[in-house]
Design an enzyme around this catalytic site. Sequence first.
Site, PDB file in Angstrom:
ATOM      1  N   ASP A 194       0.815  -1.217   0.000  1.00 37.71           N
ATOM      2  CA  ASP A 194       0.000   0.000   0.000  1.00 37.71           C
ATOM      3  C   ASP A 194       0.849   1.267   0.000  1.00 37.71           C
ATOM      4  OD1 ASP A 194      -2.671   1.195   0.205  1.00 37.71           O
ATOM      5  OD2 ASP A 194      -2.005   1.859   2.176  1.00 37.71           O
TER       6      ASP A 194
ATOM      7  N   ALA B 137       3.848   1.762  -1.201  1.00 40.23           N
ATOM      8  CA  ALA B 137       4.435   1.968  -2.525  1.00 40.23           C
ATOM      9  C   ALA B 137       3.415   2.579  -3.473  1.00 40.23           C
ATOM     10  CB  ALA B 137       4.954   0.644  -3.083  1.00 40.23           C
TER      11      ALA B 137
ATOM     12  N   ARG C 259       6.915 -10.684  -2.824  1.00 45.35           N
ATOM     13  CA  ARG C 259       6.655 -12.126  -2.916  1.00 45.35           C
ATOM     14  C   ARG C 259       5.806 -12.514  -4.127  1.00 45.35           C
ATOM     15  NH1 ARG C 259       4.444 -13.310   3.031  1.00 45.35           N
ATOM     16  NH2 ARG C 259       3.459 -11.317   2.564  1.00 45.35           N
TER      17      ARG C 259
ATOM     18  N   ASP D  80      12.121 -13.602  -2.189  1.00 48.68           N
ATOM     19  CA  ASP D  80      11.944 -14.245  -0.894  1.00 48.68           C
ATOM     20  C   ASP D  80      13.077 -13.737   0.001  1.00 48.68           C
ATOM     21  OD1 ASP D  80      11.844 -15.827   1.337  1.00 48.68           O
ATOM     22  OD2 ASP D  80      11.821 -17.737   0.267  1.00 48.68           O
ATOM     23  N   VAL D  81      12.747 -12.953   1.004  1.00 47.23           N
ATOM     24  CA  VAL D  81      13.785 -12.291   1.817  1.00 47.23           C
ATOM     25  C   VAL D  81      14.663 -13.280   2.575  1.00 47.23           C
ATOM     26  CG1 VAL D  81      12.406 -10.195   2.074  1.00 47.23           C
ATOM     27  CG2 VAL D  81      12.252 -11.978   3.826  1.00 47.23           C
TER      28      VAL D  81
ATOM     29  N   ASP E 294      10.771   9.701   8.503  1.00 43.93           N
ATOM     30  CA  ASP E 294       9.578  10.147   9.220  1.00 43.93           C
ATOM     31  C   ASP E 294       8.938  11.189   8.318  1.00 43.93           C
ATOM     32  OD1 ASP E 294       7.675  11.405  10.780  1.00 43.93           O
ATOM     33  OD2 ASP E 294       8.891  11.383  12.608  1.00 43.93           O
ATOM     34  N   HIS E 295       7.822  10.825   7.669  1.00 47.61           N
ATOM     35  CA  HIS E 295       7.277  11.701   6.630  1.00 47.61           C
ATOM     36  C   HIS E 295       6.867  13.064   7.162  1.00 47.61           C
ATOM     37  CE1 HIS E 295       3.476   9.989   8.160  1.00 47.61           C
ATOM     38  NE2 HIS E 295       2.927  11.104   7.727  1.00 47.61           N
TER      39      HIS E 295
ATOM     40  N   GLU F   7      -7.270  13.648  14.377  1.00 49.21           N
ATOM     41  CA  GLU F   7      -7.905  13.039  13.210  1.00 49.21           C
ATOM     42  C   GLU F   7      -9.386  12.819  13.497  1.00 49.21           C
ATOM     43  OE1 GLU F   7      -5.890   9.693  11.253  1.00 49.21           O
ATOM     44  OE2 GLU F   7      -4.328   9.892  12.773  1.00 49.21           O
TER      45      GLU F   7
ATOM     46  N   ASP G 271       2.635   5.198  18.041  1.00 49.28           N
ATOM     47  CA  ASP G 271       2.363   5.510  16.643  1.00 49.28           C
ATOM     48  C   ASP G 271       2.631   6.971  16.308  1.00 49.28           C
ATOM     49  OD1 ASP G 271       1.377   4.658  14.042  1.00 49.28           O
ATOM     50  OD2 ASP G 271      -0.394   5.875  14.454  1.00 49.28           O
TER      51      ASP G 271
ATOM     52  N   HIS H  17       6.573  11.423  15.435  1.00 48.13           N
ATOM     53  CA  HIS H  17       6.110  12.657  14.801  1.00 48.13           C
ATOM     54  C   HIS H  17       6.081  13.851  15.755  1.00 48.13           C
ATOM     55  CE1 HIS H  17       5.237  10.031  11.596  1.00 48.13           C
ATOM     56  NE2 HIS H  17       4.015   9.695  11.920  1.00 48.13           N
TER      57      HIS H  17
ATOM     58  N   LYS I 298     -10.002  17.573  11.991  1.00 46.94           N
ATOM     59  CA  LYS I 298      -8.761  17.023  11.443  1.00 46.94           C
ATOM     60  C   LYS I 298      -7.781  18.191  11.347  1.00 46.94           C
ATOM     61  CE  LYS I 298      -6.871  15.241   7.109  1.00 46.94           C
ATOM     62  NZ  LYS I 298      -6.062  14.170   7.709  1.00 46.94           N
TER      63      LYS I 298
END
Length: 497
Positions: free
Chosen positions: A20, A22, A50, A89-90, A181-182, A220, A239, A244, A349
Amino acid sequence: MTNKIVQPKTSIILFGATGDLAKRKLYPSIYSLFLSGKLSDNFVVIGAARRPWSDAELRENVKKAIEETHLSNERIDEFCQHFFYLPFDVTNTESYLKLKHKLEELEAKFEIPGNRIYYMAMAPQFFGTIAIQLKKEGVTQSEGWNRLVIEKPFGHDLPSAQKLNNEIREAFSEDQIYRIDHYLGKEMVQNIEVIRFANAIFEPLWNNRHISNIQITSSEVLGVEDRGGYYETSGALRDMVQNHLLQMVLLLSMDPPIRLATNEVRSEKIKVLRAIRPISTDEASDYFIRGQYAAGEISGSEVPGYRQEKNVKEDSTTETFVAGKLLIDNHRWAGVPFYVRTGKRMAVKSTKIVVQFKDLPLNVYTQKSEDMTIHPNLLVIHIQPDEGITLILNGKKVGLLGETIPVDLEFKNNSIDGVNTPEAYERLIYDCMLGDATNFAHWDEVNLSWALIDPISKAWAESNEEIEQYVSGTMGPKSSEQLLSNDGFKWWALKDL
């Protein structure tokens, strides 16, 4: 004088290419770099995952991901020709040997001098395995540079973070590791340094003589949606606060660096982390409170409580809301509380920083009349969904009474919601290509942040008290207000700022 755009010649190996992250962030971000001329034709992206996909299937998914954004489609086919897929396959040595041969073949074709970014867009339990195998099988032995990008979470507590770091450091040195860290890529988060260090009116006031408190809120309206299973093992403290919000505290409180260079900025942030007053398990309730959303109403629609969400235990004590107070014991900030607050299913938000300046010790207007109200001076930094700055001053109210009224001086970017656009990732991926690690977390930051947060997690895990519920669509539990009122302050209403 114009700055010439640098176009790094780079191979990006994307582990988790079918995931997701990516699709939503990475493909649109790389495409945006391509459209803006920051990528030359000398780049390739090897997707590793995979699923038994082909190059064509990967390219179709990349194209679809980009078409779902606001970006132009004019060069999308040309862009997709730089994408290649490798079933992976890692845990299998053969996969790494195939990757090595694929890289050598494509780098010869696209004239890339061995510059490689290994991007971990997958479950963190595989980070160490992949890093060690990349070195063991000689994938990192190239003529150019090698850099490892890892997504949060960097562990789930201090021991796990240390274990993960030790594994990664077997293959990559600290200056090769980019912990992303976006939040640090967001426009207005990066603007904090500009506001502080490029404006003569602020830096002289940026201390405990002139600032009474600083509030950071990230709220949020959404619940956990389909992420209940993940959230049960994480919670809002791990989280959001550990990374953040703490990063924003550091940017707001660090001393001016000697220069805006990676090591200098990181050094100042680490000094602040060392100065934050430790919170013991016994003291946790004095500094941090938690809550969990109950059923309520959002935008006129009924929504379930956290315990009614999918993959959530009926008696879950996982926090969906955290409010806390941090004290920094140094010369600049002694006595100034930094309040942080984050939660799901809240009234608005918003991500905002509110810097509240101290009142004048002797105000002639309050002397003039006991009924006269003087609004505190506030600097509000809007991170999302709006981006901008508001400075709230006192002005004269029109009329004969000489009353005062708050006046807003505003600057706002005309921007769309940054959460659904790739700007933050675009900036950070490009920084990684350039070797600029300023906006990535150093291991010392991760280490110290977990050391600060772990006693709070432990206190909550050992507590027998029922977790406080708050109605969805509100700004959190009542104890959050008490946290500030104990110090004589209040949370500023975000919708009014």
